[in-house]
Write a protein that holds these residues in place. Structure first.
Motif, mmCIF file in Angstrom:
data_model
loop_
_atom_site.group_PDB
_atom_site.id
_atom_site.type_symbol
_atom_site.label_atom_id
_atom_site.label_comp_id
_atom_site.label_asym_id
_atom_site.label_seq_id
_atom_site.Cartn_x
_atom_site.Cartn_y
_atom_site.Cartn_z
ATOM 1 N N MET A 80 0.846 16.078 -66.485
ATOM 2 C CA MET A 80 2.047 16.171 -65.664
ATOM 3 C C MET A 80 1.712 15.879 -64.205
ATOM 4 S SD MET A 80 4.894 18.992 -66.188
ATOM 5 C CE MET A 80 6.306 19.213 -65.134
ATOM 6 N N GLY A 100 -10.304 18.937 -64.590
ATOM 7 C CA GLY A 100 -9.862 19.189 -65.964
ATOM 8 C C GLY A 100 -10.892 18.752 -66.990
ATOM 9 N N ASN A 103 -13.701 21.250 -67.201
ATOM 10 C CA ASN A 103 -13.282 22.418 -67.976
ATOM 11 C C ASN A 103 -13.342 22.178 -69.471
ATOM 12 O OD1 ASN A 103 -12.866 24.068 -65.861
ATOM 13 N ND2 ASN A 103 -10.629 24.014 -65.939
ATOM 14 N N ARG A 104 -13.084 20.950 -69.864
ATOM 15 C CA ARG A 104 -13.133 20.619 -71.288
ATOM 16 C C ARG A 104 -14.546 20.419 -71.784
ATOM 17 N NH1 ARG A 104 -8.901 15.682 -72.245
ATOM 18 N NH2 ARG A 104 -7.122 16.680 -71.257
ATOM 19 N N ARG A 151 -7.319 12.296 -67.864
ATOM 20 C CA ARG A 151 -7.168 13.122 -69.066
ATOM 21 C C ARG A 151 -6.889 12.298 -70.317
ATOM 22 N NH1 ARG A 151 -5.816 18.457 -67.586
ATOM 23 N NH2 ARG A 151 -4.604 18.790 -69.474
HETATM 24 P P1 ADP Z 1 -7.902 21.618 -69.942
HETATM 25 O O1 ADP Z 1 -8.801 20.441 -70.011
HETATM 26 O O2 ADP Z 1 -8.279 22.693 -70.907
HETATM 27 O O3 ADP Z 1 -6.470 21.255 -69.960
HETATM 28 P P2 ADP Z 1 -7.532 22.224 -67.122
HETATM 29 O O4 ADP Z 1 -8.264 23.129 -66.225
HETATM 30 O O5 ADP Z 1 -7.362 20.829 -66.731
HETATM 31 O O6 ADP Z 1 -8.249 22.307 -68.541
HETATM 32 O O7 ADP Z 1 -6.105 22.802 -67.389
HETATM 33 C C1 ADP Z 1 -5.800 24.173 -67.316
HETATM 34 C C2 ADP Z 1 -4.334 24.271 -67.693
HETATM 35 O O8 ADP Z 1 -3.533 23.493 -66.800
HETATM 36 C C3 ADP Z 1 -4.068 23.700 -69.062
HETATM 37 O O9 ADP Z 1 -2.983 24.393 -69.625
HETATM 38 C C4 ADP Z 1 -3.715 22.270 -68.777
HETATM 39 O O10 ADP Z 1 -2.922 21.705 -69.780
HETATM 40 C C5 ADP Z 1 -2.946 22.407 -67.499
HETATM 41 N N1 ADP Z 1 -3.095 21.209 -66.680
HETATM 42 C C6 ADP Z 1 -4.054 20.912 -65.776
HETATM 43 N N2 ADP Z 1 -3.854 19.731 -65.197
HETATM 44 C C7 ADP Z 1 -2.722 19.255 -65.764
HETATM 45 C C8 ADP Z 1 -1.962 18.090 -65.598
HETATM 46 N N3 ADP Z 1 -2.272 17.115 -64.740
HETATM 47 N N4 ADP Z 1 -0.870 17.948 -66.368
HETATM 48 C C9 ADP Z 1 -0.523 18.901 -67.234
HETATM 49 N N5 ADP Z 1 -1.178 20.037 -67.410
HETATM 50 C C10 ADP Z 1 -2.260 20.223 -66.694
#
Ligand code: ADP
Ligand code: ADP
Length: 226
Positions: A80, A100, A103-104, A151
């Motif tokens: 998003m 992100g 984190n993965r 992502r």
């Molecule tokens: P992950 O890879 O587990 O999504 P993040 O730290 O990027 O780890 O995300 C933490 C939370 O925030 C998750 O629920 C993720 O879907 C949401 N999130 C982070 N960045 C975005 C983004 N650009 N769009 C949508 N959701 C996001």
């Protein structure tokens, strides 16, 4: 790429406000669908339900043929892009984009490759060490898009991403988003209250009013109806 299918999706907020009144909509693979309509018509609520940020009262949402109603945002294969960018102020542009993926547990060389590739596409290559406050509004919005691109999502969701920019930059960024979306071919849903923005961006234009779809079609068909 993925189809997004909404089937009689409703949202009733606590207190009884029915913000979305049973919406049916299919966004085909790779299309850019724009939701347009006056403030309060339910656009953000619908987008947030697709993102998993808001619970659905009834109906189903499918992404790529899979019902996602019960899935957390992170499990939905979406990214998003927000109006306020939502960048981390204390992190560099590079780290904002890499966050992100780190984190993965994505391997470092892959993170680096993806971040550099996105930065190249968005002309951020020379700005990777800067903090968000050292960037212009347009550059910040590009970083927000870069973070979404790395992502590798099946679906992009845009919540009024250009509304904090001045008119000239908004026009420029609109062209960039359109091109990027075409190049990447990622199915996208884009919310705006700006009709011109909606007209120029949309493959599928959805006009909403009071929680319902009023019209749906190609932009010229929608606006040429008597
Ligand atoms: P992950 O890879 O587990 O999504 P993040 O730290 O990027 O780890 O995300 C933490 C939370 O925030 C998750 O629920 C993720 O879907 C949401 N999130 C982070 N960045 C975005 C983004 N650009 N769009 C949508 N959701 C996001
Ligand atoms: P839009 O994005 O088109 O401006 P929204 O989806 O934000 O519309 O809002 C649709 C309706 O739902 C509005 O009447 C709004 O006041 C109401 N609404 C939005 N969020 C909430 C909430 N958390 N609780 C109760 N009502 C809400």
């Amino acid at each position: 790429m993925a189809t997004v299918a909404l089937k009689t999706v409703r949202k009733v907020y606590a207190g009884g406000m029915e913000a979305v009144k049973g919406i049916d909509l299919t966004v085909p693979d790779g299309a850019l669908c724009v939701l347009v309509g006056p403030s309060g018509c339910g656009k953000s609520t619908l987008l947030r339900m697709i993102a998993g940020l808001e619970e659905i009262s009834s109906g189903t949402i499918e992404i790529d043929g899979r019902v996602v109603n019960a899935l957390e945002p992170a499990e939905r294969d979406i990214a998003m892009v927000f109006q306020n960018y939502a960048l981390y102020p204390h992190m560099s542009v590079y780290d904002n984009m890499a966050y992100g993926l780190r984190n993965r547990g994505t391997p470092k060389p892959e993170i680096e490759r993806k971040v550099r590739e996105a930065a190249r596409m968005l002309e951020l290559g020379s700005l990777l060490d800067r903090r968000p406050r050292q960037l212009s509004g347009g550059q910040r919005q590009r970083v927000a898009m870069g973070r979404a691109i790395v992502r590798d999502p099946k679906v992009f969701l845009f919540d009024e991403p250009l509304s904090n920019l001045d008119a000239k930059l908004r026009g420029q960024m609109r062209v960039e988003i359109r091109k990027l979306q075409r190049d990447l071919g990622v199915t996208s849903i884009y919310v705006t209250h700006d009709q011109l923005e909606a007209m120029t961006l949309a493959d599928v234009l959805v006009v909403m009013n009071s929680g319902r779809i009023e019209q749906v079609g190609a932009p010229l068909d929608v606006y040429e109806e008597p």
